[in-house]
Write a protein that holds these residues in place. Sequence first.
Motif, short mmCIF file in Angstrom:
data_model
loop_
_atom_site.label_atom_id
_atom_site.label_comp_id
_atom_site.label_asym_id
_atom_site.label_seq_id
_atom_site.Cartn_x
_atom_site.Cartn_y
_atom_site.Cartn_z
N VAL A 1 -4.68 -7.05 14.61
CA VAL A 1 -5.45 -6.31 13.61
C VAL A 1 -4.90 -6.59 12.21
O VAL A 1 -3.76 -7.04 12.04
CB VAL A 1 -5.41 -4.79 13.88
CG1 VAL A 1 -6.24 -4.43 15.12
CG2 VAL A 1 -3.98 -4.28 14.01
N TYR A 2 -5.74 -6.29 11.21
CA TYR A 2 -5.40 -6.52 9.81
C TYR A 2 -5.83 -5.30 9.00
O TYR A 2 -6.92 -4.78 9.18
CB TYR A 2 -6.11 -7.77 9.28
CG TYR A 2 -5.80 -9.04 10.03
CD1 TYR A 2 -4.88 -9.94 9.53
CD2 TYR A 2 -6.43 -9.32 11.23
CE1 TYR A 2 -4.59 -11.12 10.22
CE2 TYR A 2 -6.15 -10.48 11.93
CZ TYR A 2 -5.23 -11.37 11.42
OH TYR A 2 -4.94 -12.53 12.11
N SER A 3 -4.95 -4.87 8.08
CA SER A 3 -5.27 -3.78 7.16
C SER A 3 -5.65 -4.38 5.81
O SER A 3 -4.90 -5.18 5.24
CB SER A 3 -4.07 -2.85 6.98
OG SER A 3 -3.83 -2.09 8.14
N ALA A 4 -6.79 -3.96 5.29
CA ALA A 4 -7.26 -4.45 4.00
C ALA A 4 -7.39 -3.27 3.03
O ALA A 4 -7.68 -2.14 3.43
CB ALA A 4 -8.61 -5.14 4.15
N GLY A 5 -7.18 -3.54 1.75
CA GLY A 5 -7.34 -2.48 0.77
C GLY A 5 -6.61 -2.77 -0.51
O GLY A 5 -6.23 -3.92 -0.80
N TYR A 6 -6.38 -1.69 -1.27
CA TYR A 6 -5.81 -1.80 -2.61
C TYR A 6 -4.64 -0.82 -2.73
O TYR A 6 -4.76 0.25 -3.35
CB TYR A 6 -6.89 -1.50 -3.66
CG TYR A 6 -8.03 -2.48 -3.56
CD1 TYR A 6 -8.00 -3.67 -4.27
CD2 TYR A 6 -9.10 -2.24 -2.70
CE1 TYR A 6 -9.02 -4.60 -4.15
CE2 TYR A 6 -10.13 -3.16 -2.58
CZ TYR A 6 -10.09 -4.34 -3.30
OH TYR A 6 -11.09 -5.26 -3.16
N PRO A 7 -3.48 -1.15 -2.17
CA PRO A 7 -2.36 -0.22 -2.14
C PRO A 7 -1.66 -0.09 -3.48
O PRO A 7 -1.71 -1.00 -4.32
CB PRO A 7 -1.42 -0.83 -1.10
CG PRO A 7 -1.70 -2.30 -1.18
CD PRO A 7 -3.17 -2.41 -1.46
N LEU A 8 -0.98 1.04 -3.67
CA LEU A 8 -0.13 1.23 -4.83
C LEU A 8 0.95 0.15 -4.86
O LEU A 8 1.45 -0.26 -3.82
CB LEU A 8 0.52 2.60 -4.80
CG LEU A 8 -0.42 3.79 -5.00
CD1 LEU A 8 0.28 5.08 -4.64
CD2 LEU A 8 -0.90 3.83 -6.44
N GLY A 9 1.30 -0.26 -6.06
CA GLY A 9 2.27 -1.33 -6.21
C GLY A 9 1.59 -2.67 -6.38
O GLY A 9 2.17 -3.62 -6.86
N ALA A 10 0.32 -2.72 -5.97
CA ALA A 10 -0.50 -3.92 -6.20
C ALA A 10 -1.85 -3.46 -6.71
O ALA A 10 -2.90 -3.88 -6.24
CB ALA A 10 -0.64 -4.74 -4.92
#
Length: 509
Positions: A151-160
Amino acid sequence: MFTQDHSAGRRLAGAAAILAVGGFALSGCFGGAPVVEPSSDAAGFDDLESATVYIKGQGTFIDPGTLDDAEGAWIGSGFLVSEDGLVMTNNHVVTGAGTLNVYIGGDQGQETRATVLGASECLDLAVIQLEGNGFPFLDWHDGDIKTGLDVYSAGYPLGAAEEFTLTRGIVSKDDFPLDTQWASLDHVIEHDARIRGGNSGGPLVDQDGALVGVNYAGDDSLDYNFAIHRDTAEEALPKLAAGESVDSIGINAKAWVSEDGTMAGVWVSSVDAGGAADAVGIEPGDLVFKLAGVSVGTDGTLADYCQVLRTQGSDGTIDLQVYRPSTDELLDGQINGDELVVTASDAFGGGPTDTGGFTTVTDDSGVLSVSAPAEWAQVDGTGFPDDAGNQWLGVSAAPNLQAFWETYEAAGLQLMGVEGAGTSAEDMLATVSQGFDGACSPVETGAPYDDGLYAGVYSEWECGTTTGAIVVSTLDSGGNNVVLILQLVSDYDKQEALPEILATFQANF
């Protein structure tokens, strides 16, 4: 202790990142109800970014155990599930937001108008509608979801911030129930495709880019990552898209238990305008004590609260008892029935905390502001010049300013800002850190900081056995530096004051 994996609920992810208190860290229709059907035209793995959305929210919240509201901003993620613009995300990303800014594929040049169609606090799911058509979208994983699935997690995390990220892992545990402070789910997936604050609401996909689940929670210290199971999300999607109430009364909810254990309930941080909670008169800052005669939140989770909603039905008439700390009153009413009325005054002698709440302090120019504990009543708003000739603005607040300035054993804060200095956040942090470096033991040095509004670096020290000292240095694109120095002594300082301060500090240059 469970907390969400994002900065939603205001700029709280900064607090979780800087001071680890343990536990899990958080992530009306246009023209009638949309039809949600799978399609062979769905985006594949190579086009995953184009179907993942970046969400910025802004609104006013009242944090658990506090009395004062504060406006803040946060970020989250989501993903398109239809070409006509349906997006799935988390309830805690959108409920209570006054405004939502949504960007397709994270591209800041492609902001799209969005409307919240439906949300569920128990499932921690929400569906929003984008304006437009012809969007790339994701389809659902076909077949069983088994332990060991890639599986893969996609998104816009804090720090990036504002940058799409992708992490890889496997399903560690394929289907189990999990109750947290802000959700109660029968079907959850544990995986090790690492997520961070800002990943809330983002997709968990297989190697083909098909949806396995919706990321919503994690534990950085133990590297646990949790997603809402595909089956739960897929079943809820058409109902939420049609505006139906699904295990929900329309609040941003969190189970809350006082430090001494004498008071518990479901804390209402914000209310969905026009929802069932709004109609009965529930306000942000209320504590739901009982639902259908059942005490809720006593175990620190939403389990009992959500069980009542599932038994009675979200559209049923449900007896309700609420405590309002701001007025120290008990109120009784009915969800989908009678409005709340006061049934007892002076109920608990002042509310769920024994503190005086928070108050906004500003520097003498009015540019810098932050919400500080009311007992930090000594305030100094004067600025100062530095050796390079820059004129800094500054505001300090503490119970005893002299002790705060001269020792590491006294609580307090100092917020400073300067226009156009052009110094990097890293260099500024190194300069400000010199006093702590010589007197205290480092816990974290030069770590990334991003709360959705300010980005930079921070360091943390231990000064003796009782004081945690933290410096956050932030830098915006205009070359303006903002520095926040904190000394935290008591449990209240670390658990209540820290999140409030991080959620509210700002410099309006």
